[in-house]
Design a protein around this motif. Structure first.
Motif, PDB file in Angstrom:
ATOM      1  N   MET A   1     -18.229 -13.092  71.757  1.00  0.00           N
ATOM      2  CA  MET A   1     -17.495 -12.847  70.509  1.00  0.00           C
ATOM      3  C   MET A   1     -17.072 -14.165  69.893  1.00  0.00           C
ATOM      4  N   ASP A   2     -17.409 -14.379  68.630  1.00  0.00           N
ATOM      5  CA  ASP A   2     -16.969 -15.559  67.886  1.00  0.00           C
ATOM      6  C   ASP A   2     -15.611 -15.247  67.270  1.00  0.00           C
ATOM      7  N   THR A   3     -14.581 -15.979  67.718  1.00  0.00           N
ATOM      8  CA  THR A   3     -13.224 -15.670  67.270  1.00  0.00           C
ATOM      9  C   THR A   3     -12.911 -16.214  65.877  1.00  0.00           C
ATOM     10  N   ALA A   4     -13.815 -17.025  65.316  1.00  0.00           N
ATOM     11  CA  ALA A   4     -13.586 -17.564  63.974  1.00  0.00           C
ATOM     12  C   ALA A   4     -14.170 -16.602  62.934  1.00  0.00           C
ATOM     13  N   PHE A   5     -13.400 -16.356  61.880  1.00  0.00           N
ATOM     14  CA  PHE A   5     -13.883 -15.483  60.815  1.00  0.00           C
ATOM     15  C   PHE A   5     -14.837 -16.249  59.910  1.00  0.00           C
ATOM     16  N   THR A   6     -15.786 -15.526  59.359  1.00  0.00           N
ATOM     17  CA  THR A   6     -16.722 -16.133  58.434  1.00  0.00           C
ATOM     18  C   THR A   6     -16.052 -16.332  57.077  1.00  0.00           C
ATOM     19  N   GLU A   7     -16.724 -17.079  56.232  1.00  0.00           N
ATOM     20  CA  GLU A   7     -16.180 -17.306  54.888  1.00  0.00           C
ATOM     21  C   GLU A   7     -16.073 -15.997  54.114  1.00  0.00           C
ATOM     22  N   GLU A   8     -17.041 -15.116  54.324  1.00  0.00           N
ATOM     23  CA  GLU A   8     -16.997 -13.825  53.646  1.00  0.00           C
ATOM     24  C   GLU A   8     -15.815 -12.992  54.124  1.00  0.00           C
ATOM     25  N   GLN A   9     -15.556 -12.991  55.425  1.00  0.00           N
ATOM     26  CA  GLN A   9     -14.439 -12.233  55.962  1.00  0.00           C
ATOM     27  C   GLN A   9     -13.102 -12.783  55.476  1.00  0.00           C
ATOM     28  N   ASP A  10     -12.981 -14.095  55.453  1.00  0.00           N
ATOM     29  CA  ASP A  10     -11.757 -14.700  54.910  1.00  0.00           C
ATOM     30  C   ASP A  10     -11.585 -14.358  53.438  1.00  0.00           C
ATOM     31  N   GLY A  11     -12.705 -14.297  52.708  1.00  0.00           N
ATOM     32  CA  GLY A  11     -12.629 -13.946  51.298  1.00  0.00           C
ATOM     33  C   GLY A  11     -12.170 -12.522  51.082  1.00  0.00           C
ATOM     34  N   ILE A  12     -12.636 -11.601  51.923  1.00  0.00           N
ATOM     35  CA  ILE A  12     -12.190 -10.203  51.823  1.00  0.00           C
ATOM     36  C   ILE A  12     -10.691 -10.119  52.045  1.00  0.00           C
ATOM     37  N   ARG A  13     -10.212 -10.754  53.099  1.00  0.00           N
ATOM     38  CA  ARG A  13      -8.794 -10.724  53.417  1.00  0.00           C
ATOM     39  C   ARG A  13      -7.968 -11.331  52.275  1.00  0.00           C
ATOM     40  N   ARG A  14      -8.399 -12.477  51.783  1.00  0.00           N
ATOM     41  CA  ARG A  14      -7.635 -13.186  50.753  1.00  0.00           C
ATOM     42  C   ARG A  14      -7.610 -12.404  49.443  1.00  0.00           C
ATOM     43  N   THR A  15      -8.744 -11.830  49.071  1.00  0.00           N
ATOM     44  CA  THR A  15      -8.810 -11.099  47.805  1.00  0.00           C
ATOM     45  C   THR A  15      -7.930  -9.862  47.830  1.00  0.00           C
ATOM     46  N   VAL A  16      -8.027  -9.098  48.909  1.00  0.00           N
ATOM     47  CA  VAL A  16      -7.210  -7.886  49.012  1.00  0.00           C
ATOM     48  C   VAL A  16      -5.732  -8.244  49.048  1.00  0.00           C
ATOM     49  N   ARG A  17      -5.378  -9.301  49.759  1.00  0.00           N
ATOM     50  CA  ARG A  17      -3.964  -9.694  49.835  1.00  0.00           C
ATOM     51  C   ARG A  17      -3.437 -10.116  48.472  1.00  0.00           C
ATOM     52  N   ASP A  18      -4.234 -10.853  47.717  1.00  0.00           N
ATOM     53  CA  ASP A  18      -3.780 -11.309  46.398  1.00  0.00           C
ATOM     54  C   ASP A  18      -3.561 -10.130  45.454  1.00  0.00           C
ATOM     55  N   VAL A  19      -4.496  -9.181  45.457  1.00  0.00           N
ATOM     56  CA  VAL A  19      -4.357  -8.027  44.567  1.00  0.00           C
ATOM     57  C   VAL A  19      -3.118  -7.207  44.932  1.00  0.00           C
ATOM     58  N   LEU A  20      -2.926  -6.956  46.197  1.00  0.00           N
ATOM     59  CA  LEU A  20      -1.795  -6.133  46.615  1.00  0.00           C
ATOM     60  C   LEU A  20      -0.466  -6.859  46.447  1.00  0.00           C
ATOM     61  N   ALA A  21      -0.463  -8.171  46.571  1.00  0.00           N
ATOM     62  CA  ALA A  21       0.774  -8.918  46.361  1.00  0.00           C
ATOM     63  C   ALA A  21       1.257  -8.783  44.927  1.00  0.00           C
ATOM     64  N   ARG A  22       0.314  -8.637  43.993  1.00  0.00           N
ATOM     65  CA  ARG A  22       0.690  -8.512  42.581  1.00  0.00           C
ATOM     66  C   ARG A  22       1.004  -7.065  42.205  1.00  0.00           C
ATOM     67  N   ARG A  23       0.285  -6.119  42.789  1.00  0.00           N
ATOM     68  CA  ARG A  23       0.351  -4.749  42.273  1.00  0.00           C
ATOM     69  C   ARG A  23       0.862  -3.716  43.270  1.00  0.00           C
ATOM     70  N   CYS A  24       1.279  -4.159  44.444  1.00  0.00           N
ATOM     71  CA  CYS A  24       1.789  -3.208  45.438  1.00  0.00           C
ATOM     72  C   CYS A  24       3.052  -3.762  46.085  1.00  0.00           C
ATOM     73  N   THR A  25       4.020  -4.083  45.257  1.00  0.00           N
ATOM     74  CA  THR A  25       5.320  -4.518  45.739  1.00  0.00           C
ATOM     75  C   THR A  25       6.089  -3.304  46.263  1.00  0.00           C
ATOM     76  N   PRO A  26       7.197  -3.517  46.976  1.00  0.00           N
ATOM     77  CA  PRO A  26       7.981  -2.354  47.434  1.00  0.00           C
ATOM     78  C   PRO A  26       8.402  -1.428  46.299  1.00  0.00           C
ATOM     79  N   GLU A  27       8.697  -1.989  45.135  1.00  0.00           N
ATOM     80  CA  GLU A  27       9.055  -1.141  43.985  1.00  0.00           C
ATOM     81  C   GLU A  27       7.855  -0.324  43.534  1.00  0.00           C
ATOM     82  N   ASP A  28       6.672  -0.929  43.552  1.00  0.00           N
ATOM     83  CA  ASP A  28       5.471  -0.195  43.172  1.00  0.00           C
ATOM     84  C   ASP A  28       5.173   0.925  44.173  1.00  0.00           C
TER      85      ASP A  28
END
Length: 519
Positions: A1-28
């Motif tokens: 098992m390669d414990t390092a994430f690929t660039e694509e996997q890091d991109g998925i994580r980063r993109t989803v986190r950015d979208v949810l940080a803007r549009r899924c706050t506790p108030e939302d």
């Protein structure tokens, strides 16, 4: 098992986190759960159409991204961090893998592209409280024929009761002393042939299916169906076959089917909307061939479901921990931040250890599930490719055989690496993912529970208020334990799979009449 994430996997994580940080706050989140759907439809449109999350783990041939369980787990971790209310879990994690594994070629071509684009949502409907049993993560849902217990007499659904629905015997203890069970035949049925008991087993509490007018009709009621009130497609587990050919089959039911009533239920965790389904003579289409039990296919997707759920719980726990660490750094008492007190620091350090250990377990379980699924895909076609549900869907297999295994001789399948829960050739033993998935989910649920409890405690009085988001994490922890736990049953199932409590043979001096006795 390669414990390092690929660039694509890091991109998925980063993109989803950015979208949810803007549009899924506790108030939302609080506003979304009050909507009739139970989630923000505009945000779901963004996640589905722009990010392609529902089709992340689906093959490219059906409009998916062609990724695997690990990428889906990374997206789920970010969804859990934001406590996102959405149909992502029931659609992409529960329904889509089953459609791909069991559906006929026509069913896959018709439904999977719509799921991948987010135009159609789906969910799996099993009786309330039996989801993990149906997926083979606890109890005896995958028909392995082994039994787990928690120190008490096994429940009737295990097929060991003295009633007419399951005869069997047990001797030995439940727990560290070991367990031995008899009275089970192929497919996890009791001595009388009853099976699929988590789906009703011919008794009250589930859905019954009967052939009528050249099709199938469903009758019954199920509760706690994730997003059951909004899903456009329902995968309903129904019991059929009567006493002689008792089995559980998955059926496709559309949202506008006559006789279907869907009622949203009040849930402890409002970020996971659930519904009660009432079916009165509802027309349904079998998912794949209706002659065979769906238990093996459900158990085959179970490890992947457990890994994604574990990653989501880890995200929720990490989000709660980060909010608490930030709070204790600015909350002052006795002229200093409360985070500087050793007692507070030690408690948060303990939570950090829990979360990081659970994260490692979730990542490994997702990797193992994805690797095992990829290996299975290379060596075995989907179940429906060899068992057509209708003329023209493909070649039939010899009568009495499933995935090339004689149903009357299950030992043949085990000798060839196949068996209950493994619809096709597999590696040696029961498969790492089938053990790692339940263990990772158990550890993640406990990590989330600890993180949520400390979040409420260390926030003091404000942590008990409705306006503060601490209660959202606490309710997610409690709700997930009710839906997917408890942790000790998940661990017991994994221990049984690994053979930790397998029957042992008495020493020669302990044998009666020269025969081995299991204890």
């Amino acid at each position: 098992m390669d414990t390092a994430f690929t660039e694509e996997q890091d991109g998925i994580r980063r993109t989803v986190r950015d979208v949810l940080a803007r549009r899924c706050t506790p108030e939302d989140v609080r506003a979304a759960v009050l909507a009739p759907q139970g989630y923000d439809t505009a945000l779901w449109h963004t996640l589905a159409h722009e990010l392609g999350l529902p089709g992340l783990a689906l093959p490219e041939a059906y409009g998916g991204a062609g990724c695997g369980t690990l990428e889906l787990a990374l997206a789920a971790e970010e969804a859990g961090r934001a406590l996102l209310p959405s149909p992502l879990l029931p659609t992409a994690v529960l329904a889509a893998p089953l459609l791909h594994a069991l559906g006929t070629r026509r069913q896959r071509d018709r439904l999977l592209p719509a799921l991948a684009r987010g135009e159609l949502t789906a969910t799996l409907a099993v009786p309330a409280g039996t989801l993990t049993s149906a997926l083979g993560l606890s109890g005896t849902g995958d028909g392995d024929g082994d039994v787990t217990g928690n120190g008490t007499c096994p429940a009737p659904w295990m097929g060991i009761s003295g009633g007419r629905h399951g005869r069997g015997t047990y001797e030995g203890g439940f727990g560290a002393t070991g367990l031995a069970a008899t009275g089970f035949g192929a497919g996890g049925r009791g001595a009388d042939g009853s099976g699929g008991s988590w789906a009703g087993g011919g008794r009250a509490g589930g859905i019954q299916a009967r052939p009528a007018d050249g099709g199938w009709r469903l009758y019954g009621e199920v509760g706690q169906v994730l997003c059951g009130h909004t899903a456009g497609l329902l995968l309903v587990a129904a019991h059929t076959g009567g006493f002689a050919r008792s089995r559980t089959v998955l059926f496709l039911v559309t949202a506008d089917a006559p006789g279907l009533t869907r009622i949203r239920q009040t849930a402890l965790d409002e970020t996971r909307p659930v519904a009660r389904l009432e079916l009165r003579d509802v027309p349904a289409e079998p998912l794949g061939p209706p002659e065979d039990d769906a238990g093996p296919a459900l158990a085959a997707v179970g490890p992947g479901v457990a890994a994604v759920l574990a990653a989501e719980a880890v995200g929720a726990a990490d989000g709660a921990l980060r909010r608490t660490v930030a709070y204790v750094g600015v909350r002052h008492q006795f002229g200093r931040p409360i985070g500087s007190f050793q007692a507070v620091r030690h408690r948060l350090a303990d939570v950090y250890v829990w979360v990081e250990a659970a994260r490692s377990a979730a990542y490994y379980a997702a990797w193992a599930a994805g690797t095992e699924a990829a290996a299975r895909a290379k060596t075995a076609a989907p179940l429906s490719s060899t068992l057509p549900a209708s003329p023209g869907d493909g070649p039939a297999v010899p009568e009495g055989r499933v995935n090339g295994v004689d149903r009357a001789n299950p030992a043949e399948g085990r000798a060839n690496g196949a068996g209950p829960g493994r619809p096709g050739p597999a590696g040696d033993g029961p498969g790492e993912a089938r053990v790692d998935g339940p263990l990772a989910l158990a550890q993640a649920l406990e990590a989330l529970r600890s993180a949520a409890a400390e979040t409420v405690q260390l926030h003091g009085g404000v942590g008990f208020t409705w306006e503060h988001p601490a209660h959202l994490a606490f309710k997610r922890a409690a709700g997930d334990t009710l839906l997917f736990g408890p942790a000790h049953l998940l661990r017991a199932r994994a221990a049984a799979r690994a053979g930790l409590f397998a029957p042992r043979t008495r020493r020669a001096s302990e044998r009666r009449d020269g025969e081995a006795v299991a204890v």
